[in-house]
Design a protein around this motif. Structure first.
Motif, PDB file in Angstrom:
ATOM      1  N   ASN A  33       0.814  -1.218   0.000  1.00 23.91           N
ATOM      2  CA  ASN A  33       0.000   0.000   0.000  1.00 23.91           C
ATOM      3  C   ASN A  33       0.847   1.267   0.000  1.00 23.91           C
ATOM      4  N   TYR A  34       2.136   1.120  -0.212  1.00 20.87           N
ATOM      5  CA  TYR A  34       3.042   2.267  -0.185  1.00 20.87           C
ATOM      6  C   TYR A  34       2.799   3.137  -1.407  1.00 20.87           C
ATOM      7  N   GLU A  35       2.528   4.405  -1.181  1.00 20.28           N
ATOM      8  CA  GLU A  35       2.283   5.326  -2.281  1.00 20.28           C
ATOM      9  C   GLU A  35       3.368   6.376  -2.316  1.00 20.28           C
ATOM     10  N   GLY A  36       3.616   6.912  -3.470  1.00 26.24           N
ATOM     11  CA  GLY A  36       4.634   7.921  -3.639  1.00 26.24           C
ATOM     12  C   GLY A  36       5.969   7.294  -4.003  1.00 26.24           C
ATOM     13  N   PRO A  37       6.985   8.123  -4.112  1.00 27.98           N
ATOM     14  CA  PRO A  37       8.297   7.589  -4.500  1.00 27.98           C
ATOM     15  C   PRO A  37       8.885   6.702  -3.393  1.00 27.98           C
ATOM     16  N   LEU A  38       9.575   5.692  -3.815  1.00 30.47           N
ATOM     17  CA  LEU A  38      10.206   4.754  -2.888  1.00 30.47           C
ATOM     18  C   LEU A  38      11.702   5.054  -2.876  1.00 30.47           C
ATOM     19  N   TYR A  39      12.263   5.192  -1.706  1.00 31.51           N
ATOM     20  CA  TYR A  39      13.683   5.495  -1.568  1.00 31.51           C
ATOM     21  C   TYR A  39      14.387   4.346  -0.858  1.00 31.51           C
ATOM     22  N   ILE A 123      13.967   4.675  -5.987  1.00 33.67           N
ATOM     23  CA  ILE A 123      13.824   3.392  -6.669  1.00 33.67           C
ATOM     24  C   ILE A 123      12.343   3.113  -6.880  1.00 33.67           C
ATOM     25  N   ASN A 124      12.060   2.162  -7.737  1.00 31.02           N
ATOM     26  CA  ASN A 124      10.672   1.731  -7.891  1.00 31.02           C
ATOM     27  C   ASN A 124      10.501   0.412  -7.147  1.00 31.02           C
ATOM     28  N   HIS A 125       9.293  -0.113  -7.155  1.00 32.89           N
ATOM     29  CA  HIS A 125       9.025  -1.345  -6.409  1.00 32.89           C
ATOM     30  C   HIS A 125       9.773  -2.543  -6.977  1.00 32.89           C
ATOM     31  N   ILE A 127      12.805  -2.545  -8.308  1.00 32.54           N
ATOM     32  CA  ILE A 127      14.184  -2.482  -7.806  1.00 32.54           C
ATOM     33  C   ILE A 127      14.220  -2.797  -6.308  1.00 32.54           C
ATOM     34  N   GLY A 128      13.273  -2.272  -5.551  1.00 30.71           N
ATOM     35  CA  GLY A 128      13.194  -2.587  -4.121  1.00 30.71           C
ATOM     36  C   GLY A 128      13.024  -4.074  -3.884  1.00 30.71           C
ATOM     37  N   PHE A 129      12.142  -4.688  -4.668  1.00 28.29           N
ATOM     38  CA  PHE A 129      11.915  -6.128  -4.562  1.00 28.29           C
ATOM     39  C   PHE A 129      13.175  -6.899  -4.925  1.00 28.29           C
ATOM     40  N   LEU A 130      13.871  -6.469  -5.984  1.00 21.39           N
ATOM     41  CA  LEU A 130      15.108  -7.150  -6.394  1.00 21.39           C
ATOM     42  C   LEU A 130      16.216  -6.988  -5.351  1.00 21.39           C
TER      43      LEU A 130
END
Length: 163
Positions: A33-39, A123-125, A127-130
């Motif tokens: 449910n995370y919205e907005g840019p991911l850092y 990062i996007n989801h 890249i975060g997942f990877l």
């Protein structure tokens, strides 16, 4: 089964694959449910917690299961010479602590520092997942090798003692 085949199978299935699935699930659960840019800063806590839990649970179950496999003769014993156990603590608790320190000091900083050095912060989801699953896979492979060789080394040292 020969030892090399046993070790590769055990590491890939029992350590790497299981940890990719578990850490992937936790990443999805924490950031669905995370919205907005991911850092990178956003995933640091989740990554460290996941790696520490991986180190603790993976090593603990690995020590127990590998010792059972050694005792039941799951693989053919080759001329294996592991000198690793001479340099590491003998108690399970201290060994688990050594694995947690390894993951916290080497694996975690590598997956946080390298992207920062490359200038990757947002990062996007994907890249975060990877990052999450990649760090879990690498840590699990190293932990798996450590656990298997140490368990076998302990067994060989125990069986070579004369009373």
């Amino acid at each position: 089964m020969i030892f090399k085949k046993y070790a590769i199978k055990k590491i890939l299935i029992n350590f790497v694959l299981v940890n990719i699935v578990i850490n992937g699930f936790f990443y999805y659960f924490n950031f669905r449910n995370y919205e907005g840019p991911l850092y990178l800063q956003s995933i640091k806590g989740d990554l460290l917690f996941g790696l520490v839990m991986l180190a603790l649970l993976c090593a603990y179950t690995g020590f127990i299961n590998t010792q059972k496999d050694v005792l039941t003769g799951t693989f053919y014993e080759e001329d294996l010479h592991f000198k690793l156990s001479k340099y590491l603590p003998k108690t399970l608790t201290l060994r688990l602590l050594a694995v947690i320190l390894f993951v916290s000091i080497i694996v975690y900083p590598m997956f946080i520092t390298i992207p920062n050095l490359l200038g990757v912060n947002e990062i996007n989801h994907t890249i975060g997942f990877l990052i999450k699953t990649g760090s879990a896979a690498l840590a699990a492979a190293v932990i798996g090798y450590f656990v298997i060789t140490l368990s076998i080394s302990d067994y060989k040292n125990l069986s070579n003692k004369t009373y």
